[in-house]
Design an enzyme around this catalytic site. Structure first.
Site, mmCIF file in Angstrom:
data_model
loop_
_atom_site.group_PDB
_atom_site.id
_atom_site.type_symbol
_atom_site.label_atom_id
_atom_site.label_comp_id
_atom_site.label_asym_id
_atom_site.label_seq_id
_atom_site.Cartn_x
_atom_site.Cartn_y
_atom_site.Cartn_z
ATOM 1 N N GLY A 71 96.023 -43.761 72.679
ATOM 2 C CA GLY A 71 97.175 -44.651 72.816
ATOM 3 C C GLY A 71 98.430 -43.884 73.201
ATOM 4 N N THR A 72 98.595 -42.712 72.636
ATOM 5 C CA THR A 72 99.776 -41.894 72.918
ATOM 6 C C THR A 72 99.839 -41.522 74.403
ATOM 7 O OG1 THR A 72 99.703 -41.016 70.667
ATOM 8 C CG2 THR A 72 100.953 -39.743 72.296
ATOM 9 N N ASN A 150 102.992 -51.429 63.815
ATOM 10 C CA ASN A 150 101.896 -50.828 63.061
ATOM 11 C C ASN A 150 102.170 -50.778 61.566
ATOM 12 O OD1 ASN A 150 103.628 -48.946 64.655
ATOM 13 N ND2 ASN A 150 102.874 -47.464 63.170
ATOM 14 N N GLN A 178 98.173 -52.142 68.323
ATOM 15 C CA GLN A 178 97.821 -52.919 67.121
ATOM 16 C C GLN A 178 97.525 -54.380 67.431
ATOM 17 O OE1 GLN A 178 97.106 -51.727 64.256
ATOM 18 N NE2 GLN A 178 98.018 -49.693 64.332
ATOM 19 N N GLY A 199 91.194 -46.993 71.487
ATOM 20 C CA GLY A 199 89.862 -47.365 71.014
ATOM 21 C C GLY A 199 89.713 -47.346 69.510
ATOM 22 N N HIS A 200 90.295 -46.325 68.863
ATOM 23 C CA HIS A 200 89.984 -46.147 67.431
ATOM 24 C C HIS A 200 90.647 -47.177 66.519
ATOM 25 C CE1 HIS A 200 93.603 -43.876 65.777
ATOM 26 N NE2 HIS A 200 93.841 -43.802 67.056
ATOM 27 N N THR A 236 87.249 -35.638 84.683
ATOM 28 C CA THR A 236 85.955 -36.324 84.589
ATOM 29 C C THR A 236 85.986 -37.337 83.451
ATOM 30 O OG1 THR A 236 84.861 -34.371 85.449
ATOM 31 C CG2 THR A 236 83.464 -35.963 84.295
ATOM 32 N N CYS A 323 109.901 -39.984 50.594
ATOM 33 C CA CYS A 323 111.214 -39.392 50.321
ATOM 34 C C CYS A 323 111.221 -38.580 49.040
ATOM 35 C CB CYS A 323 112.276 -40.488 50.239
ATOM 36 S SG CYS A 323 113.925 -39.959 50.707
#
Ligand code: PLP
Length: 405
Positions: A71-72, A150, A178, A199-200, A236, A323
């Site tokens: 996704g990144t 997300n 998402q 995909g994940h 590839t 935090c």
């Protein structure tokens, strides 16, 4: 100990059917799809089928899909392509609640001299549409907004925004990592120019993503190399993973109704049960939201401690804030929403999937009240059955806590 996995927005289990479909492509069908012989040809045929399945889920043409590594990469590709194909435009519009794949890239572009507008959200996480409209200029190279958040699951009106951008001749990208598989998407019926997925998050493996690029949109590749993906992404093809993503896309389409009925009902029962614990609230709009996600604040205790104790009891969840140590910052999403200090620090995200069951929710509803009680009994802000001070009077002792400073 039984594991109850409520962290499906972080990643999902690979579906057994997906894995089974992938396995032959590691050994028997190992050909390079670009090769001229039959071992290449059989793989090229399988890739075409996989691409068609993903296109069917999205309601687009197979040729409009570019496979990436995640996704990144899809998000980065979209941003760089918009800037490189319109070199005289130096402005980018995004929001304050994006995934780090967008936010950190935008921060980098700012250092390079681009002008960035980060549109805000309201207390319930909904986009400030007035600010968005005011920020659109003829210098805007790209508007990029996530479809479903997300952390909170809150949905932005992406189809409407894509239309507004199209009317102004602006390129529009959405991070739908998402949203895919959880809400219906039919790209043909929208003005979306580019869309990212991974995909994940839909029961395919980690390490495969895709970017939809509307036919006719000017595009500049991020990975420059061979002729793969129509010359739009060299390298590839990751054959087994693309095959896996194809099956995962088919399953996601088949399971969309279940996601919006059974999974949603599970989420709602879990959420309603947790809200019976005093000083507890939901972060994010209750209806303009994904069916599987809830972000809940347990006031006067720390998200990290909750996670630790939940994990000990077998429950996997994720925190929206961090935090305690003074070295970590609370969630930028909850900060942008103006969630008060005590609530932001005690927030956790629970994200379900079709793999979850009624029994798991029942079990979790037994464990949560015990964990929260134990931690509140230890909290300096809590005595007997209530808080010792009003939440607004508390401040954080972490130097770099951006909620407090
Ligand atoms: C998970 C996620 C990403 C990143 O996907 P990767 O495949 O892990 O790179 C991007 N955007 C959103 C909204 C996500 O949830």
């Amino acid at each position: 100990m039984q594991t109850i996995y409520f962290d499906n927005n972080a990643t999902t289990a690979v579906d057994p059917e997906v894995l089974e479909a992938m396995l032959p492509y590691f050994q028997g069908h190992y050909g390079n799809p670009s090769s001229m012989h039959h071992k290449g040809g059989e793989v090229a045929t399988a890739l075409r089928e996989a691409r068609q399945r993903l296109a069917d889920l999205l309601g687009c043409e197979p040729g409009e899909i570019i496979y990436t590594s995640c996704g990144t990469e899809s998000d980065n590709t979209a941003m760089w392509s918009a800037l490189r194909t319109q070199p005289d435009r130096r402005h980018l519009v995004t929001s304050r609640v994006e995934h780090s794949a967008i936010i950190n890239n935008a921060a980098f572009l700012k250092r390079l001299g681009y002008q960035i507008t980060e549109v805000g959200v309201d207390r319930e996480g909904r986009l400030d549409m007035d600010q968005l409209l005011k920020s659109l200029t003829p210098d805007t190279a790209l508007v990029t907004l996530l479809w479903a958040n997300n952390e909170t699951g809150v949905l932005f009106p992406i189809e409407e925004i894509a239309q507004l951008c199209a009317e102004r001749g602006l390129v529009f990208h959405t991070d739908a990592v998402q949203a895919v598989g959880k809400i219906p998407i039919n790209l043909k019926a929208t003005k979306i120019d580019m869309l990212s997925l991974a995909g994940h998050k839909i029961h395919a493996p980690k390490g495969i993503g895709a970017l939809y690029v509307r036919k006719g949109l000017k595009f500049a590749p991020f990975m420059i190399g061979g002729h793969q993906e129509g010359g739009r992404r060299g390298g590839t093809e990751n054959v087994p993973y693309i095959i896996g993503l194809g099956v995962a896309a088919r399953l996601a389409g088949e399971r969309l109704p279940e996601e919006n009925t059974r999974v949603k009902a599970l989420r709602d029962r879990l959420e309603d049960g947790l809200l019976k614990i005093p000083y507890t609230m939901v972060n994010g709009h209750r209806t303009q939201r994904l069916p599987n996600t809830t972000n809940i604040s347990f006031e006067y205790i720390e998200g990290e401690s909750i996670l630790f104790h939940l994990s000990h009891a077998g429950i996997c969840a994720s925190s929206g804030s961090a935090c305690t140590s003074g070295s970590l910052e609370p969630s930028h999403v909850l900060r942008a929403m103006g969630v008060p200090f005590t609530a932001a620090h005690g927030s956790i995200r629970l994200s379900l999937a079709t793999t979850n069951t009624e029994e798991e929710v029942t079990e979790a509803l037994k464990i949560f009240p015990e964990v929260v009680k134990k931690l509140r009994d230890l909290s300096p802000f809590w005595k007997d059955d209530g808080p010792v001070v009003e939440s607004e009077m508390l401040s954080c002792d972490a130097n770099n806590c951006q909620i407090c400073n």
